[in-house]
Design a protein around this motif. Structure first.
Motif, short mmCIF file in Angstrom:
data_model
loop_
_atom_site.label_atom_id
_atom_site.label_comp_id
_atom_site.label_asym_id
_atom_site.label_seq_id
_atom_site.Cartn_x
_atom_site.Cartn_y
_atom_site.Cartn_z
N GLY A 136 0.78 -1.23 0.00
CA GLY A 136 0.00 0.00 0.00
C GLY A 136 0.82 1.28 0.00
N ARG A 137 2.12 1.19 -0.27
CA ARG A 137 2.97 2.36 -0.26
C ARG A 137 3.54 2.63 -1.66
NH1 ARG A 137 0.93 4.97 3.17
NH2 ARG A 137 2.44 6.50 2.40
N GLN A 138 4.00 3.85 -1.89
CA GLN A 138 4.63 4.18 -3.15
C GLN A 138 6.08 3.66 -3.17
OE1 GLN A 138 3.82 8.17 -4.93
NE2 GLN A 138 2.99 8.65 -2.89
N ALA A 139 6.52 3.27 -4.35
CA ALA A 139 7.88 2.79 -4.51
C ALA A 139 8.47 3.37 -5.78
CB ALA A 139 7.92 1.27 -4.56
N LEU A 140 9.72 3.81 -5.70
CA LEU A 140 10.44 4.32 -6.84
C LEU A 140 11.72 3.51 -6.99
CD1 LEU A 140 10.95 6.49 -9.05
CD2 LEU A 140 12.07 7.87 -7.27
N ALA A 141 11.85 2.76 -8.08
CA ALA A 141 13.03 1.93 -8.32
C ALA A 141 13.96 2.65 -9.29
CB ALA A 141 12.62 0.58 -8.89
N VAL A 142 15.19 2.89 -8.86
CA VAL A 142 16.16 3.61 -9.68
C VAL A 142 17.43 2.77 -9.78
CG1 VAL A 142 17.41 5.77 -10.04
CG2 VAL A 142 15.23 5.79 -8.79
N PRO A 143 17.64 2.06 -10.89
CA PRO A 143 18.88 1.28 -11.03
C PRO A 143 20.11 2.18 -10.86
CG PRO A 143 17.30 0.70 -12.73
CD PRO A 143 16.75 1.90 -12.05
#
Length: 255
Positions: A50-57
């Motif tokens: 239920g949370r936001q996630a930002l994936a940055v290689p």
């Protein structure tokens, strides 16, 4: 606005466990690691909480990539409340068998990677007068272990960085914490480097460590994540996880 945490080495093991734990406690999560596919899988798991996630290689040894990571995070969320430095890898070998390229590689990731993220986020921490920096170090940052000279040197450097940074930043309202795990039963062996006199010696050392991580006293990634969360929540300056003395003795016997 939800609090945010930026975690390096977030695609597996301790980083993944930490991301999920912070998400369960209401944090939005910025995930950084070198493996895009695994990173996206962790991001999906965070969103399932239920949370936001930002994936940055990101390769944290590359300062320009780290600058891009931080700018992307700030553009998306506006702020980062907690930095968890966790990216690193294990290198085993006597100094006589450890080439300079290995030294540079382990220092670039295990030490300079931490410096890069701290340097990048520090201005916004100072501007707000708040924030938490958690450096996941190792028992190898407090106790010398044979055949771990480059690894221990990198971790000792992070211990010095962390302890001194704490003195600088505590009066400014910023928490700096060292988390020292012992041996962890995770997939860190995928990237581990072993050096020795010959291939047979290298393979023997690898098998010894593979057997060691199966011991009942060895910590799990979730144990380290719990320690990181506890440190941030309570404002601790140092947390020791598991049984570092047992880990040290076991590694010394294995040499």
């Amino acid at each position: 606005m939800a609090n945010t945490v930026l975690i390096t080495g977030a695609s597996q093991g301790t980083g993944k466990a930490t991301a999920l734990l912070f998400a369960r406690h209401g944090y939005d999560v910025i995930l950084a690691a070198r493996q895009p596919e695994r990173l996206e899988q962790v991001a999906a798991a965070v969103r399932a909480e239920g949370r936001q996630a930002l994936a940055v290689p990101t390769d944290t040894s590359d300062v320009q990539r780290v600058e891009m990571l931080i700018q992307t995070a700030l553009d998306r969320f506006g702020r980062v409340d907690v930095l968890v430095n966790n990216a690193g890898f294990y290198l085993s070998g006597l100094m006589q068998y450890t080439p300079l390229d290995d030294w540079h590689r382990v220092m670039d990731t295990n030490f300079w990677g931490y410096v890069h993220t701290i340097q990048g986020l520090l201005p916004q921490f100072l501007a707000r007068g708040s924030g938490s920096i958690v450096n996941v170090i190792s028992f190898g940052g407090a106790t010398p272990v044979p055949e771990m000279i480059a690894f221990c040197a990198s971790k000792y450097a992070v211990t010095g960085l962390t302890d001194t940074l704490r003195l600088e930043l505590a009066p400014k309202g910023i928490q700096v914490c060292a988390v020292h795990p012992g041996v962890i039963n995770s997939n860190f062996l995928e990237r581990a480097i072993f050096r020795g006199q010959d291939a047979a010696q290298v393979e023997e050392r690898r098998k010894q460590l593979q057997a060691l991580v199966q011991a009942p006293w060895v910590s799990r990634p979730e144990d380290i994540a719990d320690a990181i969360w506890s440190a941030v929540r309570s404002g601790k300056s140092e947390v020791i996880v598991g049984q570092p003395l047992t880990a040290t003795k076991a590694l010394q016997v294995a040499v």
